[in-house]
Motif scaffolding. Structure first.
Motif, PDB file in Angstrom:
ATOM      1  N   THR A 108      -5.784   4.493  -7.109  1.00  0.00           N
ATOM      2  CA  THR A 108      -6.677   5.536  -6.597  1.00  0.00           C
ATOM      3  C   THR A 108      -6.688   6.712  -7.557  1.00  0.00           C
ATOM      4  O   THR A 108      -5.701   7.439  -7.696  1.00  0.00           O
ATOM      5  CB  THR A 108      -6.239   6.005  -5.198  1.00  0.00           C
ATOM      6  N   ASN A 136       1.589  11.167  -8.927  1.00  0.00           N
ATOM      7  CA  ASN A 136       0.296  10.625  -9.345  1.00  0.00           C
ATOM      8  C   ASN A 136       0.384   9.800 -10.622  1.00  0.00           C
ATOM      9  O   ASN A 136      -0.440   8.900 -10.829  1.00  0.00           O
ATOM     10  CB  ASN A 136      -0.718  11.749  -9.555  1.00  0.00           C
ATOM     11  N   VAL A 169       0.851  -1.194   0.000  1.00  0.00           N
ATOM     12  CA  VAL A 169       0.000   0.000   0.000  1.00  0.00           C
ATOM     13  C   VAL A 169       0.883   1.239   0.000  1.00  0.00           C
ATOM     14  O   VAL A 169       1.629   1.475   0.960  1.00  0.00           O
ATOM     15  CB  VAL A 169      -0.939   0.028   1.222  1.00  0.00           C
ATOM     16  N   ILE A 197      -1.526  -1.726  -4.182  1.00  0.00           N
ATOM     17  CA  ILE A 197      -2.454  -0.611  -3.965  1.00  0.00           C
ATOM     18  C   ILE A 197      -1.704   0.678  -4.268  1.00  0.00           C
ATOM     19  O   ILE A 197      -0.958   1.207  -3.438  1.00  0.00           O
ATOM     20  CB  ILE A 197      -2.991  -0.599  -2.512  1.00  0.00           C
ATOM     21  N   ASN A 198      -1.874   1.174  -5.479  1.00  0.00           N
ATOM     22  CA  ASN A 198      -1.208   2.396  -5.931  1.00  0.00           C
ATOM     23  C   ASN A 198      -2.053   3.588  -5.494  1.00  0.00           C
ATOM     24  O   ASN A 198      -2.849   4.142  -6.263  1.00  0.00           O
ATOM     25  CB  ASN A 198      -1.065   2.374  -7.466  1.00  0.00           C
ATOM     26  N   ASN A 199      -1.888   3.978  -4.252  1.00  0.00           N
ATOM     27  CA  ASN A 199      -2.756   4.986  -3.649  1.00  0.00           C
ATOM     28  C   ASN A 199      -2.105   6.350  -3.458  1.00  0.00           C
ATOM     29  O   ASN A 199      -2.803   7.364  -3.399  1.00  0.00           O
ATOM     30  CB  ASN A 199      -3.245   4.471  -2.285  1.00  0.00           C
ATOM     31  N   LEU A 246      -7.266   1.840   3.606  1.00  0.00           N
ATOM     32  CA  LEU A 246      -7.092   0.680   2.722  1.00  0.00           C
ATOM     33  C   LEU A 246      -6.252  -0.402   3.398  1.00  0.00           C
ATOM     34  O   LEU A 246      -6.553  -1.593   3.278  1.00  0.00           O
ATOM     35  CB  LEU A 246      -6.435   1.119   1.411  1.00  0.00           C
ATOM     36  N   ILE A 260      -6.992   7.803   3.027  1.00  0.00           N
ATOM     37  CA  ILE A 260      -7.472   6.611   2.344  1.00  0.00           C
ATOM     38  C   ILE A 260      -6.434   5.502   2.402  1.00  0.00           C
ATOM     39  O   ILE A 260      -6.785   4.320   2.500  1.00  0.00           O
ATOM     40  CB  ILE A 260      -7.856   6.949   0.887  1.00  0.00           C
ATOM     41  N   GLY A 261      -5.150   5.841   2.356  1.00  0.00           N
ATOM     42  CA  GLY A 261      -4.107   4.829   2.413  1.00  0.00           C
ATOM     43  C   GLY A 261      -4.150   4.033   3.704  1.00  0.00           C
ATOM     44  O   GLY A 261      -4.042   2.798   3.698  1.00  0.00           O
ATOM     45  N   ALA A 269     -12.555   2.934   1.437  1.00  0.00           N
ATOM     46  CA  ALA A 269     -11.671   1.761   1.405  1.00  0.00           C
ATOM     47  C   ALA A 269     -12.466   0.469   1.325  1.00  0.00           C
ATOM     48  O   ALA A 269     -12.115  -0.445   0.562  1.00  0.00           O
ATOM     49  CB  ALA A 269     -10.770   1.758   2.630  1.00  0.00           C
TER      50      ALA A 269
END
Length: 272
Positions: free
Chosen positions: A143, A117, A14, A91-93, A25, A21-22, A216
């Motif tokens: 994300t 980003n 993550v 998880i590319n958040n 998640l 949000i990270g 999440a």
């Protein structure tokens, strides 16, 4: 049948796991039995979250990295897959946002959004995807944002990077689906997180801000079932649908009226 139980015992990486949000998640994946690799810039926050999750019996590792550094994705990969830890869930958040008039924002801030980003997101995917394809198994969540569905004045670069993220996820989903790899674009709307304060976009904080935990939960559920796009907020789904039928000039004019920073001159009229 695909379910979140498929995550049990698998390693999930993550990014941006130090806030918002990270963090949500990471906790959500942990609740489904996943092992966690947490990465972000702030080691103290990573350590605090790692301690919390370990107390719940979760196997957790941390990798401190700043994704604005082009070398960071390789560092993260070498510390995980390169060290023998099989990452099945990416998880590319991690993300950056800067609110304000483009002409006044610092150039480095604008470019930093693109580096984190877009560039870092692609670099991480490029490193981990081949391993997932070899194993014929993997899950990738990227994300994006409801800002990816239309231009957003005063968040011009941010919205453009999120459109990039969403389209990248959709294209990649088609490419790798035949190999058993699922890709989901998570497109939250306004979410209770540090974003408003860090980006300077406090003016956009309205009623109806969604909790990071709900975002999440819906994102991870969507990833498990192989949804290409998850828009976790009803208002976000409605606006994403509506903008398909409205002229872009009208959309940007209305957003300008809503979001224009105090002291900025009135927006120009939409030409018929």
């Amino acid at each position: 049948m695909a379910s979140t139980q498929d995550f049990r015992g698998r390693w999930a990486l993550v990014t941006g796991a130090s806030a918002g949000i990270g963090v949500a998640l990471a906790r959500e994946l942990a609740s489904h039995g996943a092992n966690l690799i947490l990465t972000a810039r702030r080691a103290d926050r990573l350590d605090a979250l790692a301690s919390e999750l370990r107390a719940r019996g979760v196997d957790v590792r941390t990798v401190t990295a700043d994704l604005s550094d082009p070398a960071a994705p390789r560092h993260i990969f070498d510390a995980t897959e390169g060290a023998g830890v099989q990452v099945d869930i990416l998880i590319n958040n991690a993300g950056l946002g800067v609110f304000g008039e483009f002409r006044s924002n610092a150039t480095e801030q604008e470019l930093g959004q693109i580096r984190v980003n877009c560039e870092a997101m692609v670099a991480l995917a490029r490193l981990f995807v081949p391993k997932m394809i070899e194993r014929r198994r993997g899950w990738i969540l990227i994300t994006a944002s409801t800002a990816s569905f239309q231009p957003v004045p005063y968040l011009s670069t941010y919205a453009a990077t999120k459109a990039f993220d969403r389209f990248f996820a959709l294209g990649l989903a088609q490419e790798v689906g035949r190999y058993g790899v699922k890709v989901t674009a998570l497109c939250p709307g306004p979410t209770e997180s540090e974003f408003f304060d860090v980006s300077g976009a406090g003016i956009l904080r309205r009623k109806g801000v969604q909790s990071a935990e709900e975002v999440a939960r819906l994102g991870i559920e969507g990833l498990a079932r192989g949804a290409w796009t998850v828009v976790p907020n009803l208002m976000g789904r409605a606006s994403a649908f509506a903008v398909r039928f409205l002229p872009v000039r009208l959309i940007t004019y209305l957003v300008d009226r809503l979001a224009r920073p105090a002291g900025e001159p009135p927006s120009h009229k939409v030409k018929e």
